[in-house]
Design a protein around this motif. Structure first.
Motif, PDB file in Angstrom:
ATOM      1  N   THR A  75       4.439 -72.087  73.024  1.00 37.52           N
ATOM      2  CA  THR A  75       3.982 -70.747  72.644  1.00 37.52           C
ATOM      3  C   THR A  75       5.013 -70.051  71.754  1.00 37.52           C
ATOM      4  OG1 THR A  75       2.645 -70.511  74.637  1.00 37.52           O
ATOM      5  CG2 THR A  75       3.297 -68.471  73.531  1.00 37.52           C
ATOM      6  N   VAL A  76       6.272 -70.167  72.107  1.00 39.23           N
ATOM      7  CA  VAL A  76       7.341 -69.541  71.314  1.00 39.23           C
ATOM      8  C   VAL A  76       7.290 -70.050  69.875  1.00 39.23           C
ATOM      9  CG1 VAL A  76       9.849 -69.368  71.034  1.00 39.23           C
ATOM     10  CG2 VAL A  76       8.842 -69.128  73.300  1.00 39.23           C
ATOM     11  N   VAL A  77       7.160 -71.357  69.707  1.00 39.70           N
ATOM     12  CA  VAL A  77       7.120 -71.946  68.370  1.00 39.70           C
ATOM     13  C   VAL A  77       5.845 -71.518  67.646  1.00 39.70           C
ATOM     14  CG1 VAL A  77       7.130 -74.106  67.051  1.00 39.70           C
ATOM     15  CG2 VAL A  77       8.578 -73.872  69.077  1.00 39.70           C
ATOM     16  N   ALA A  78       4.703 -71.530  68.329  1.00 43.05           N
ATOM     17  CA  ALA A  78       3.430 -71.122  67.721  1.00 43.05           C
ATOM     18  C   ALA A  78       3.515 -69.687  67.201  1.00 43.05           C
ATOM     19  CB  ALA A  78       2.302 -71.247  68.740  1.00 43.05           C
ATOM     20  N   GLU A  79       4.079 -68.814  67.997  1.00 42.51           N
ATOM     21  CA  GLU A  79       4.173 -67.408  67.591  1.00 42.51           C
ATOM     22  C   GLU A  79       5.111 -67.227  66.402  1.00 42.51           C
ATOM     23  OE1 GLU A  79       5.135 -65.556  71.342  1.00 42.51           O
ATOM     24  OE2 GLU A  79       3.008 -65.397  71.892  1.00 42.51           O
ATOM     25  N   ARG A  80       6.183 -67.998  66.345  1.00 42.65           N
ATOM     26  CA  ARG A  80       7.103 -67.929  65.194  1.00 42.65           C
ATOM     27  C   ARG A  80       6.399 -68.407  63.921  1.00 42.65           C
ATOM     28  NH1 ARG A  80      13.179 -69.900  66.825  1.00 42.65           N
ATOM     29  NH2 ARG A  80      13.589 -68.299  68.368  1.00 42.65           N
ATOM     30  N   ILE A  81       5.676 -69.503  64.027  1.00 42.35           N
ATOM     31  CA  ILE A  81       4.954 -70.032  62.871  1.00 42.35           C
ATOM     32  C   ILE A  81       3.917 -69.018  62.399  1.00 42.35           C
ATOM     33  CG2 ILE A  81       3.312 -71.811  62.108  1.00 42.35           C
ATOM     34  CD1 ILE A  81       4.831 -73.757  64.028  1.00 42.35           C
ATOM     35  N   ALA A  82       3.141 -68.493  63.323  1.00 46.07           N
ATOM     36  CA  ALA A  82       2.087 -67.535  62.974  1.00 46.07           C
ATOM     37  C   ALA A  82       2.663 -66.282  62.327  1.00 46.07           C
ATOM     38  CB  ALA A  82       1.275 -67.172  64.222  1.00 46.07           C
ATOM     39  N   ALA A  83       3.784 -65.800  62.829  1.00 41.13           N
ATOM     40  CA  ALA A  83       4.406 -64.601  62.256  1.00 41.13           C
ATOM     41  C   ALA A  83       4.822 -64.847  60.803  1.00 41.13           C
ATOM     42  CB  ALA A  83       5.604 -64.178  63.096  1.00 41.13           C
ATOM     43  N   LEU A  84       5.403 -66.005  60.537  1.00 42.19           N
ATOM     44  CA  LEU A  84       5.840 -66.314  59.177  1.00 42.19           C
ATOM     45  C   LEU A  84       4.662 -66.543  58.223  1.00 42.19           C
ATOM     46  CD1 LEU A  84       8.862 -68.680  59.931  1.00 42.19           C
ATOM     47  CD2 LEU A  84       8.960 -66.362  58.973  1.00 42.19           C
ATOM     48  N   THR A 100       4.178 -81.723  59.211  1.00 48.80           N
ATOM     49  CA  THR A 100       4.411 -81.819  60.653  1.00 48.80           C
ATOM     50  C   THR A 100       5.774 -81.213  60.971  1.00 48.80           C
ATOM     51  OG1 THR A 100       5.403 -84.021  60.481  1.00 48.80           O
ATOM     52  CG2 THR A 100       3.024 -83.918  60.951  1.00 48.80           C
ATOM     53  N   LEU A 101       5.904 -80.764  62.208  1.00 46.47           N
ATOM     54  CA  LEU A 101       7.157 -80.183  62.690  1.00 46.47           C
ATOM     55  C   LEU A 101       7.370 -80.603  64.130  1.00 46.47           C
ATOM     56  CD1 LEU A 101       9.559 -78.100  62.593  1.00 46.47           C
ATOM     57  CD2 LEU A 101       7.889 -76.405  63.379  1.00 46.47           C
ATOM     58  N   ALA A 102       8.526 -81.177  64.426  1.00 46.41           N
ATOM     59  CA  ALA A 102       8.904 -81.523  65.800  1.00 46.41           C
ATOM     60  C   ALA A 102      10.114 -80.673  66.165  1.00 46.41           C
ATOM     61  CB  ALA A 102       9.240 -83.005  65.902  1.00 46.41           C
ATOM     62  N   VAL A 103       9.988 -79.945  67.265  1.00 43.83           N
ATOM     63  CA  VAL A 103      11.068 -79.075  67.729  1.00 43.83           C
ATOM     64  C   VAL A 103      11.541 -79.561  69.089  1.00 43.83           C
ATOM     65  CG1 VAL A 103      11.665 -76.726  68.450  1.00 43.83           C
ATOM     66  CG2 VAL A 103      10.163 -77.077  66.475  1.00 43.83           C
ATOM     67  N   LYS A 104      12.827 -79.737  69.215  1.00 44.31           N
ATOM     68  CA  LYS A 104      13.394 -80.105  70.508  1.00 44.31           C
ATOM     69  C   LYS A 104      13.182 -78.929  71.465  1.00 44.31           C
ATOM     70  CE  LYS A 104      17.372 -82.147  72.638  1.00 44.31           C
ATOM     71  NZ  LYS A 104      18.678 -82.732  72.513  1.00 44.31           N
ATOM     72  N   SER A 105      12.661 -79.211  72.643  1.00 45.18           N
ATOM     73  CA  SER A 105      12.331 -78.153  73.605  1.00 45.18           C
ATOM     74  C   SER A 105      13.494 -77.212  73.871  1.00 45.18           C
ATOM     75  CB  SER A 105      11.844 -78.764  74.925  1.00 45.18           C
ATOM     76  OG  SER A 105      10.672 -79.500  74.705  1.00 45.18           O
ATOM     77  N   ASP A 106      14.700 -77.757  73.977  1.00 46.89           N
ATOM     78  CA  ASP A 106      15.876 -76.926  74.236  1.00 46.89           C
ATOM     79  C   ASP A 106      16.161 -75.949  73.095  1.00 46.89           C
ATOM     80  OD1 ASP A 106      16.216 -78.250  76.638  1.00 46.89           O
ATOM     81  OD2 ASP A 106      17.843 -79.524  75.915  1.00 46.89           O
ATOM     82  N   ALA A 165      13.726 -74.581  71.098  1.00 43.61           N
ATOM     83  CA  ALA A 165      12.567 -73.743  70.803  1.00 43.61           C
ATOM     84  C   ALA A 165      12.785 -72.266  71.118  1.00 43.61           C
ATOM     85  CB  ALA A 165      11.345 -74.255  71.564  1.00 43.61           C
ATOM     86  N   ARG A 166      13.528 -71.978  72.149  1.00 44.87           N
ATOM     87  CA  ARG A 166      13.747 -70.578  72.547  1.00 44.87           C
ATOM     88  C   ARG A 166      15.031 -69.997  71.956  1.00 44.87           C
ATOM     89  NH1 ARG A 166      10.273 -69.346  77.137  1.00 44.87           N
ATOM     90  NH2 ARG A 166       9.262 -71.244  77.823  1.00 44.87           N
ATOM     91  N   THR A 167      15.613 -70.703  71.007  1.00 47.23           N
ATOM     92  CA  THR A 167      16.833 -70.234  70.349  1.00 47.23           C
ATOM     93  C   THR A 167      16.591 -70.228  68.840  1.00 47.23           C
ATOM     94  OG1 THR A 167      17.833 -72.405  69.978  1.00 47.23           O
ATOM     95  CG2 THR A 167      18.181 -71.406  72.160  1.00 47.23           C
ATOM     96  N   ASP A 168      17.590 -69.825  68.107  1.00 42.76           N
ATOM     97  CA  ASP A 168      17.481 -69.858  66.651  1.00 42.76           C
ATOM     98  C   ASP A 168      17.809 -71.229  66.077  1.00 42.76           C
ATOM     99  OD1 ASP A 168      16.588 -67.275  66.343  1.00 42.76           O
ATOM    100  OD2 ASP A 168      18.601 -66.422  66.192  1.00 42.76           O
ATOM    101  N   ALA A 198      14.127 -75.276  60.599  1.00 44.59           N
ATOM    102  CA  ALA A 198      13.048 -76.272  60.579  1.00 44.59           C
ATOM    103  C   ALA A 198      11.680 -75.589  60.506  1.00 44.59           C
ATOM    104  CB  ALA A 198      13.129 -77.162  61.818  1.00 44.59           C
ATOM    105  N   ILE A 199      11.523 -74.491  61.231  1.00 42.67           N
ATOM    106  CA  ILE A 199      10.254 -73.755  61.189  1.00 42.67           C
ATOM    107  C   ILE A 199      10.038 -73.173  59.797  1.00 42.67           C
ATOM    108  CG2 ILE A 199       9.022 -71.728  62.055  1.00 42.67           C
ATOM    109  CD1 ILE A 199      10.234 -72.349  64.829  1.00 42.67           C
TER     110      ILE A 199
END
Length: 169
Positions: free
Chosen positions: A15-24, A141-147, A149-152, A157-158
Motif C-alpha cells: 500500500t505504501v508503494v502504491a500510494e507513492r506511485i499514485a501521488a507521483l 516494472t518495479l521491485a521494491v525490497k519490503s524493508d 518500502a516504508r523508508t526513502d 527507484a519509484i
C-alpha cells in the motif's frame, strides 16, 4: 494520461508503494480486496501470530497459482490509459488476489505496468506470472525490497519507474 493504480496488500507494505506511485502520477487508486480477508501476517514489519498456518496456506496458494475470491472492483480498468498493478511476493509468486484481478480484467486491461514488494526482489517470478495472466507485456516494472518500502530508500527507484511510465504514454 488517465492512470489507475490497483494493488493488494496484506501488511500495508505494498500500500505504501502504491500510494507513492499514485501521488507521483496523479493516478486514481483501487485496492484489491479479498472477499474473505486473510489474517494480517505482518504488521509494521513484524510477523504476527495469525495462527492456523496462515502464512503457510498463503504461500502454498501463491506457489500453486491459485486465485482467491475478490470484492467487485469499483473502477473499470477499461476506462484508463494505463493500469499499474501491484502485489506482494509470496513464495516467489504473485498473490492469489492479484492473480484473480488480472484474470478478471484480462480482456479489458489497457497498457499495464507492474510493481511488487518482496523480501528479496531478485528471487521471484511474479512479473512473468503477471505478464502471462494479463496477456500483455508491462511498459515498466518495479521491485521494491519490503524493508525499503516504508523508508526513502526506494524513492529513487519509484521516481525512475514513474518516469518510464510517463515516457511510455
Amino acid at each position: 494520461m488517465k492512470t489507475l493504480v490497483a494493488w493488494y496488500s496484506n501488511s500495508g507494505t505494498t500500500t505504501v508503494v502504491a500510494e507513492r506511485i499514485a501521488a507521483l502520477l496523479g493516478a486514481e487508486l483501487e485496492v484489491i480486496e479479498e472477499s474473505k480477508p486473510r489474517p494480517r501476517m505482518v504488521v509494521d514489519g513484524k510477523k504476527t501470530e495469525a495462527g492456523g498456518g496462515t502464512l503457510v496456506k498463503a504461500a502454498f496458494a501463491a506457489m500453486l497459482g491459485m486465485g482467491s475470491s475478490i470484492v467487485e472492483t469499483r473502477k473499470d480498468p477499461a476506462e484508463y490509459d494505463l493500469v499499474v498493478v501491484g502485489t506482494p511476493v509470496w513464495a516467489g509468486s504473485l498473490t492469489p488476489a492479484v492473480r484473480s484481478y488480472l484474470k478478471q480484467h484480462r480482456k479489458t486491461l489497457p497498457r499495464v505496468a507492474f510493481f511488487c514488494t518482496a523480501g528479496d526482489p531478485a528471487k521471484f517470478r511474479a512479473f512473468e506470472q503477471m505478464r502471462k495472466i494479463a496477456g500483455k507485456a508491462p511498459v515498466a516494472t518495479l521491485a521494491v525490497k519490503s524493508d525499503d518500502a516504508r523508508t526513502d530508500a526506494c524513492a529513487g527507484a519509484i521516481s525512475t519507474f514513474v518516469s518510464k511510465l510517463g515516457k511510455s504514454g
